[in-house]
Scaffold this active site. Sequence first.
Site, mmCIF file in Angstrom:
data_model
loop_
_atom_site.group_PDB
_atom_site.id
_atom_site.type_symbol
_atom_site.label_atom_id
_atom_site.label_comp_id
_atom_site.label_asym_id
_atom_site.label_seq_id
_atom_site.Cartn_x
_atom_site.Cartn_y
_atom_site.Cartn_z
ATOM 1 N N SER A 13 0.797 -1.229 0.000
ATOM 2 C CA SER A 13 0.000 0.000 0.000
ATOM 3 C C SER A 13 0.826 1.274 0.000
ATOM 4 O O SER A 13 0.336 2.313 -0.415
ATOM 5 C CB SER A 13 -0.946 -0.010 1.196
ATOM 6 O OG SER A 13 -0.219 -0.174 2.393
ATOM 7 N N HIS A 17 -5.700 -3.760 -1.695
ATOM 8 C CA HIS A 17 -5.555 -2.677 -2.682
ATOM 9 C C HIS A 17 -5.618 -3.185 -4.119
ATOM 10 O O HIS A 17 -5.397 -2.419 -5.053
ATOM 11 C CB HIS A 17 -4.244 -1.917 -2.456
ATOM 12 C CG HIS A 17 -4.285 -0.982 -1.294
ATOM 13 N ND1 HIS A 17 -4.831 0.279 -1.369
ATOM 14 C CD2 HIS A 17 -3.896 -1.140 -0.009
ATOM 15 C CE1 HIS A 17 -4.741 0.874 -0.194
ATOM 16 N NE2 HIS A 17 -4.175 0.033 0.668
ATOM 17 N N LYS A 45 -12.250 -0.486 0.710
ATOM 18 C CA LYS A 45 -11.431 0.337 -0.193
ATOM 19 C C LYS A 45 -12.212 0.548 -1.488
ATOM 20 O O LYS A 45 -13.155 1.306 -1.512
ATOM 21 C CB LYS A 45 -10.055 -0.280 -0.347
ATOM 22 C CG LYS A 45 -9.288 -0.091 0.970
ATOM 23 C CD LYS A 45 -7.871 -0.545 0.968
ATOM 24 C CE LYS A 45 -7.246 -0.159 2.299
ATOM 25 N NZ LYS A 45 -6.604 -1.264 2.992
#
Length: 391
Positions: free
Chosen positions: A180, A208, A239
Amino acid sequence: MGKYDFVTAELNALREQGLYNTIRTIGSSVGAWTVVDGHRVLNMCSNNYLGFADDTRLKEAALNAVREYGVGPAAVRSIAGTMTLHNELERRLATFKHTEDAVMFQSGFCANLAAIPALAGKDGVIFTDELNHASIIDGCRLTKATRVIFPHRDVDALAKALDEHAQAPRKLVITDGVFSMDGDLAPLPGIVEAAEAHQALVLVDDAHGEGVLGSHGRGIVDHFGLHGRVDVEVGTLSKAFGVVGGYVAGKREIVEYLRQQGRPFLFSSATTPADVAACIAAVDVLERSDEEQRRLWDNAAWFKARMEELGFDTGASETPITPVMLGEATTAWEFSKRLFQEDVFAQAIAFPTVPRGKARLRVMISAVHSQDDLAFALEKFAKVGRALGVI
Ligand SMILES: *Cc1c(COP(=O)(O)O)cnc(C)c1O
């Protein structure tokens, strides 16, 4: 001596070292423009990759679920029963990810805390990348398993460590899919090969990668064409999915085992009907179209190229995560502060989150950024970059 003296001392130490975290206050929904500490600013630091955090389709689904199912699940699923909604989301996630089954948790963090101890056991060996996420580190700390930390993305070192522990009864290799802070990818094909040669399980945390990598955002396993060869995919719904929650997708037997043994599943209440319904709507959107995903990548490519033309170092990212490398923490903090005065919200990241001397702004590009938004950001980065002598 007061009993809180150690707390005061530690807070003071954080302030002195410049590590004290002042949390900004959001006064609106999270979109391209967001009200932060009372100012409307261009948001370049959320994980709202696809704009789902404030998407009308997801919001409608959440509102309908509240009307039908209420606001809370009122219990732990394994004790008082599970709502049809949660089961539906799990089926939908499994189909979306091309896995046999999936189980939902309260967050991605909880998914790691559930999966890692259950799979590693007492006598297992865990092989974990040195830059893995904090929730993986904590998941490992909850086990009595032996821990082998391998150098970042180093498949040879991993294979050697697997050799050294060939006799271990259980072996679990764990890696972030997308790291990340730098936006680089795990060398997943190599990791899978090494693990297969040693009868080791592979767990990839795709927080991610979801919604970002692979066909329609199916994630890193899809990106590398490794369906069926990665035992456990940990995911987050907070996310790209824009909501909150986590899950594990993988082989039916493993998922079933986590429903029996994953402690956050067994001892903590489920996410709310609104969350779950919004996540189902997110899967609907992703399955139907990759329009948002394409826009995300186009935006990221455009912004990175222009930033590099200006003379910024945007690191080694292979994803829309765009680190703007600034070196010293003080430069990064000052850069972020001045950008904020120019209505751009991009957070500085420094030690201990990244190594000393590698401070940066981590710019998070989103599909909701318009061309005008990105051009606006670019102009402000150029202005502040010149003022601070960075470019
Ligand atoms: C963000 C993140 C998590 C935590 O996910 P939450 O759903 O916010 O708890 C876990 N793993 C990785 C790699 C992450 O980036």
